[in-house]
Scaffold this active site. Structure first.
Site, PDB file in Angstrom:
ATOM      1  CG  HIS A  52      55.529  -7.915-114.067  1.00 16.54           C
ATOM      2  ND1 HIS A  52      55.378  -8.727-112.968  1.00 16.54           N
ATOM      3  CD2 HIS A  52      54.849  -6.761-113.753  1.00 16.54           C
ATOM      4  CE1 HIS A  52      54.642  -8.106-112.046  1.00 16.54           C
ATOM      5  NE2 HIS A  52      54.319  -6.910-112.481  1.00 16.54           N
ATOM      6  CG  HIS A 122      49.479  -7.599-113.129  1.00 16.29           C
ATOM      7  ND1 HIS A 122      48.896  -6.358-112.991  1.00 16.29           N
ATOM      8  CD2 HIS A 122      50.688  -7.499-112.542  1.00 16.29           C
ATOM      9  CE1 HIS A 122      49.740  -5.548-112.375  1.00 16.29           C
ATOM     10  NE2 HIS A 122      50.832  -6.213-112.091  1.00 16.29           N
ATOM     11  CD  GLU A 270      50.654  -8.618-109.099  1.00 16.47           C
ATOM     12  OE1 GLU A 270      51.706  -8.902-109.684  1.00 16.47           O
ATOM     13  OE2 GLU A 270      50.443  -7.494-108.607  1.00 16.47           O
TER      14      GLU A 270
HETATM   15  C1  BGC Z   1      54.287  -4.705-109.195  1.00 14.03           C
HETATM   16  C2  BGC Z   1      54.403  -3.206-109.267  1.00 14.03           C
HETATM   17  C3  BGC Z   1      54.458  -2.814-110.709  1.00 14.03           C
HETATM   18  C4  BGC Z   1      53.198  -3.291-111.367  1.00 14.03           C
HETATM   19  C5  BGC Z   1      53.203  -2.978-112.833  1.00 14.03           C
HETATM   20  C6  BGC Z   1      53.024  -5.102-109.860  1.00 14.03           C
HETATM   21  O1  BGC Z   1      52.910  -6.480-109.857  1.00 14.03           O
HETATM   22  O2  BGC Z   1      54.309  -5.195-107.876  1.00 14.03           O
HETATM   23  O3  BGC Z   1      55.527  -2.769-108.583  1.00 14.03           O
HETATM   24  O4  BGC Z   1      54.594  -1.449-110.881  1.00 14.03           O
HETATM   25  O5  BGC Z   1      53.052  -4.670-111.206  1.00 14.03           O
HETATM   26  O6  BGC Z   1      51.921  -2.818-113.286  1.00 14.03           O
END
Ligand code: BGC
Length: 311
Positions: A52, A122, A270
């Protein structure tokens, strides 16, 4: 959506709650990639991998309000050349717009050097209410015949695997009134991919709809709460969607009104390029060329069925 009452609470959590995630949503294996023959090393913020956008991803940046009206807000961010290891000064604009029962999110990106870019939203949804507990009785339908299996660290193996005959098959679409499969129906089946990720946390390859391409109206997902009747559809021209069932929500600080958010109390949809695309030549390219604009749109539609059975 799950959320918090104050800005400080948002800043103190590490669940990416409600955030715009970038420059690269999801994971890049080994926190590195090669572009135009040059290897770029990114911040490794999840073991050896990049998640991320790194240590200070777009979720932790303060965005500028570029435009604000009764039904929309436009936010912008400039990410300097080299930030978290990425090449190029990236300019990003995200517009949230309300249109009837739709929340339309428009993304636009440009860079002064060739780079990679994959920005998403998210939010954690719970269609029975943010404080109503587990989402496992809520139904999910994903418009996808294939998904991308993962190995250690949730990095894709590179395979594009059929969902057919596995708990990853979430295509059940018998009748609009009872659309989809309960999230919890097969989540505990012992299927290796679900064991590895502690539940659903994978990228589905969205079915092309228009002669091999997708448009902003191409459906990605349909979710429904039998408890409230509330439905949500997601449409997007992005090639993939991460369906994540909040497996790691444990330890989340108390949310709105003091709500407790435990594992599986919300799910994310997402829309995205596939995880680790920069290292997977068979995945759609997430390269943004210098001077070009990249635009994408994701629409979250909310409603209940009318008397004619329409959303
Ligand atoms: C991911 C997860 C991750 C989470 C974090 C998601 O987009 O796929 O693996 O732990 O984000 O909040």
């Amino acid at each position: 959506v799950l959320g918090f009452d104050t800005l400080e609470d948002y800043m103190a959590q590490d669940k990416y709650m409600g955030a715009i995630v970038g420059r690269y949503a999801n994971r890049i294996g080994g926190a590195k990639f090669t572009l135009n023959g040059v290897e770029y090393r990114l911040a490794a913020n999840e073991g050896p991998n990049h998640l991320h956008g790194g240590n200070v991803g777009f979720d932790k940046r303060v965005w500028t309000v570029e435009g604000l009206g009764e039904h929309y807000v436009t936010l912008s961010l400039v990410s300097p050349d080299g930030e978290e290891g990425y090449p190029g000064t990236l300019k990003t604009e995200v517009t949230y717009m309300l249109r009837g029962g739709d929340l339309v999110i428009d993304y636009s990106h440009s860079s002064d050097k060739d780079t990679i870019c994959n920005v998403t939203n998210h939010s954690y949804f719970n269609l029975s209410g943010h404080d109503s507990g587990s989402v496992e009785d809520q139904h999910i339908l994903l418009y996808a015949d294939y998904y991308t299996p993962v190995g250690p660290g949730s990095i894709p193996t590179g395979e594009i695997a059929p969902v057919e005959g596995t708990p990853m098959d979430l295509r059940e679409d018998i009748d609009i009134c009872r659309v989809g499969t309960p999230i919890g129906a097969r989540i505990g089946d012992g299927f290796e991919q679900l064991v590895l990720a502690g539940g659903y946390d994978h990228n589905w390859v969205l079915n092309p709809t228009h002669g091999g391409l997708r448009s902003p109206n191409s459906l990605a997902a349909h979710a429904w709460s039998p408890r409230t009747g509330i439905r949500m559809t997601v449409s997007s021209n992005m090639p993939g969607v991460q369906f994540y069932t909040g497996n790691y929500l444990g330890g989340c600080p108390r949310g709105k009104g003091g709500a407790v958010y435990a594992e599986r109390c919300g799910f994310c949809l997402e829309t995205q390029f596939f995880p680790d695309s920069p290292n997977q030549p068979s995945f759609p390219s997430c390269v943004l060329r210098a001077g070009e604009d990249y635009n994408s749109t994701t629409v979250y539609r909310f409603g209940i069925l009318d008397d004619a059975g329409q959303l």
